[in-house]
Design a protein around this motif. Sequence first.
Motif, short mmCIF file in Angstrom:
data_model
loop_
_atom_site.label_atom_id
_atom_site.label_comp_id
_atom_site.label_asym_id
_atom_site.label_seq_id
_atom_site.Cartn_x
_atom_site.Cartn_y
_atom_site.Cartn_z
N ILE A 23 0.84 -1.19 0.00
CA ILE A 23 0.00 0.00 0.00
C ILE A 23 0.88 1.25 0.00
O ILE A 23 2.04 1.22 0.40
N ALA A 24 0.29 2.33 -0.45
CA ALA A 24 0.90 3.65 -0.35
C ALA A 24 -0.15 4.60 0.20
O ALA A 24 -1.31 4.55 -0.21
N ILE A 25 0.25 5.46 1.13
CA ILE A 25 -0.65 6.45 1.71
C ILE A 25 -0.17 7.83 1.29
O ILE A 25 1.00 8.19 1.49
N ILE A 26 -1.07 8.59 0.68
CA ILE A 26 -0.73 9.91 0.14
C ILE A 26 -1.61 10.97 0.80
O ILE A 26 -2.77 10.72 1.12
N LYS A 27 -1.02 12.14 1.02
CA LYS A 27 -1.79 13.26 1.56
C LYS A 27 -1.26 14.55 0.94
O LYS A 27 -0.04 14.78 0.91
N ASP A 28 -2.17 15.38 0.43
CA ASP A 28 -1.80 16.66 -0.18
C ASP A 28 -0.71 16.48 -1.22
O ASP A 28 0.21 17.30 -1.34
N GLY A 29 -0.80 15.38 -1.98
CA GLY A 29 0.13 15.13 -3.06
C GLY A 29 1.46 14.54 -2.64
O GLY A 29 2.31 14.26 -3.50
N VAL A 30 1.67 14.35 -1.34
CA VAL A 30 2.95 13.86 -0.82
C VAL A 30 2.79 12.44 -0.29
O VAL A 30 1.83 12.14 0.44
N LEU A 31 3.71 11.57 -0.63
CA LEU A 31 3.69 10.19 -0.14
C LEU A 31 4.11 10.16 1.32
O LEU A 31 5.20 10.61 1.69
N LEU A 32 3.23 9.62 2.19
CA LEU A 32 3.53 9.52 3.62
C LEU A 32 4.18 8.19 3.98
O LEU A 32 5.14 8.15 4.73
N ARG A 33 3.64 7.10 3.45
CA ARG A 33 4.17 5.77 3.73
C ARG A 33 3.95 4.89 2.50
O ARG A 33 2.97 5.04 1.78
N GLY B 164 4.96 0.52 1.12
CA GLY B 164 5.65 -0.74 1.36
C GLY B 164 4.67 -1.86 1.53
O GLY B 164 3.48 -1.72 1.23
N SER B 165 5.15 -3.00 2.02
CA SER B 165 4.26 -4.13 2.28
C SER B 165 3.29 -3.77 3.40
O SER B 165 3.56 -2.87 4.21
N MET B 166 2.17 -4.46 3.45
CA MET B 166 1.18 -4.16 4.47
C MET B 166 1.78 -4.27 5.87
O MET B 166 1.55 -3.42 6.73
N GLU B 167 2.60 -5.30 6.09
CA GLU B 167 3.22 -5.51 7.40
C GLU B 167 4.18 -4.38 7.74
O GLU B 167 4.22 -3.88 8.87
N GLU B 168 4.97 -3.96 6.75
CA GLU B 168 5.93 -2.88 6.97
C GLU B 168 5.23 -1.57 7.29
O GLU B 168 5.69 -0.81 8.16
N VAL B 169 4.16 -1.30 6.61
CA VAL B 169 3.50 0.01 6.75
C VAL B 169 2.70 0.11 8.04
O VAL B 169 2.81 1.10 8.77
N LYS B 170 1.92 -0.91 8.35
CA LYS B 170 1.01 -0.77 9.49
C LYS B 170 1.51 -1.41 10.78
O LYS B 170 1.02 -1.09 11.87
N GLY B 171 2.49 -2.31 10.69
CA GLY B 171 2.98 -2.97 11.89
C GLY B 171 1.87 -3.73 12.60
O GLY B 171 1.11 -4.47 11.96
N ASP B 172 1.74 -3.50 13.90
CA ASP B 172 0.73 -4.20 14.69
C ASP B 172 -0.60 -3.46 14.74
O ASP B 172 -1.56 -3.93 15.36
N GLU B 173 -0.67 -2.29 14.13
CA GLU B 173 -1.90 -1.50 14.13
C GLU B 173 -2.84 -1.97 13.03
O GLU B 173 -2.45 -2.68 12.11
N SER B 174 -4.09 -1.53 13.12
CA SER B 174 -4.98 -1.68 11.98
C SER B 174 -4.64 -0.58 10.98
O SER B 174 -4.09 0.46 11.34
#
Length: 255
Positions: A202-212, A214-224
């Motif tokens: 996944i990639a998370i974008i805000k205001d045109g800028v990439l925030l995070r 990578g793989s789902m595990e890398e990006v979210k860790g233990d969170e939802s």
Amino acid sequence: MLKIENLTKTYGDFKAVDNLSLHIQPGEIYGFIGRNGAGKTTTIKSVVGLLQFDEGEITIDGYSIKSEPIACKKIFSYIPDNPDLYEFMTGIAYLNFVADIYDVSPDKRNQKISKYGDAFDITKDLSKPISAYSHGMKQKLAIIAALIHDPKLIIMDEPFVGLDPLATHNVKEIMHEICEGGGAIFFSTHVLEVAEKLCDKIAIIKDGVLLRSGSMEEVKGDESLESLFLELEDYDDEKLDDANADTAKRGAESK
């Protein structure tokens, strides 16, 4: 399969996408997440050749969307969030029209139309004019048209909007089937629960800028994914508010 390198797109003084880089590999379902106005649709329309961009490069299976658009468009399919179809046609005429563009043989197109028409419960409606279709039926027809030439890459903007639960399930199954065959999926969505269960990356974008990214595990860790997304949105807003307040304070002190 899809490489977005340092993509920048501006509208006047407004920077809709700012130096974005993403790589989508064969076999991956890649989710693109952000709230309204984050830059998702601008990115997707740049990828499929509907928007000219200011800086960067986009390649699909090694072909440049800028200099080799036809070669790119033979490889991918694009499913927008609001399908703009030729409403004077019947559903079957539209599917045959798309198959003709991609030079799909009669046997292959008939097999695809039968398979996906039945899967989406739309076969009985293909003889009707598209003008009589609901939004959900148009979405189903657009999906079938996108699959008719066996694309290596499918790019989708909010693909689940307007679909009933059975159609949504079938789209997910088709996405897996394409990736298992060596294809790739790049799609935007607001449905974080679906993205969390479905995506490899996944990639998370805000205001045109990439925030995070990578793989789902890398990006979210233990969170939802929902918790992470809300944290990133709030944290970024707080930093922006603090910066604006600091700027206003310095301005007042200088008077």
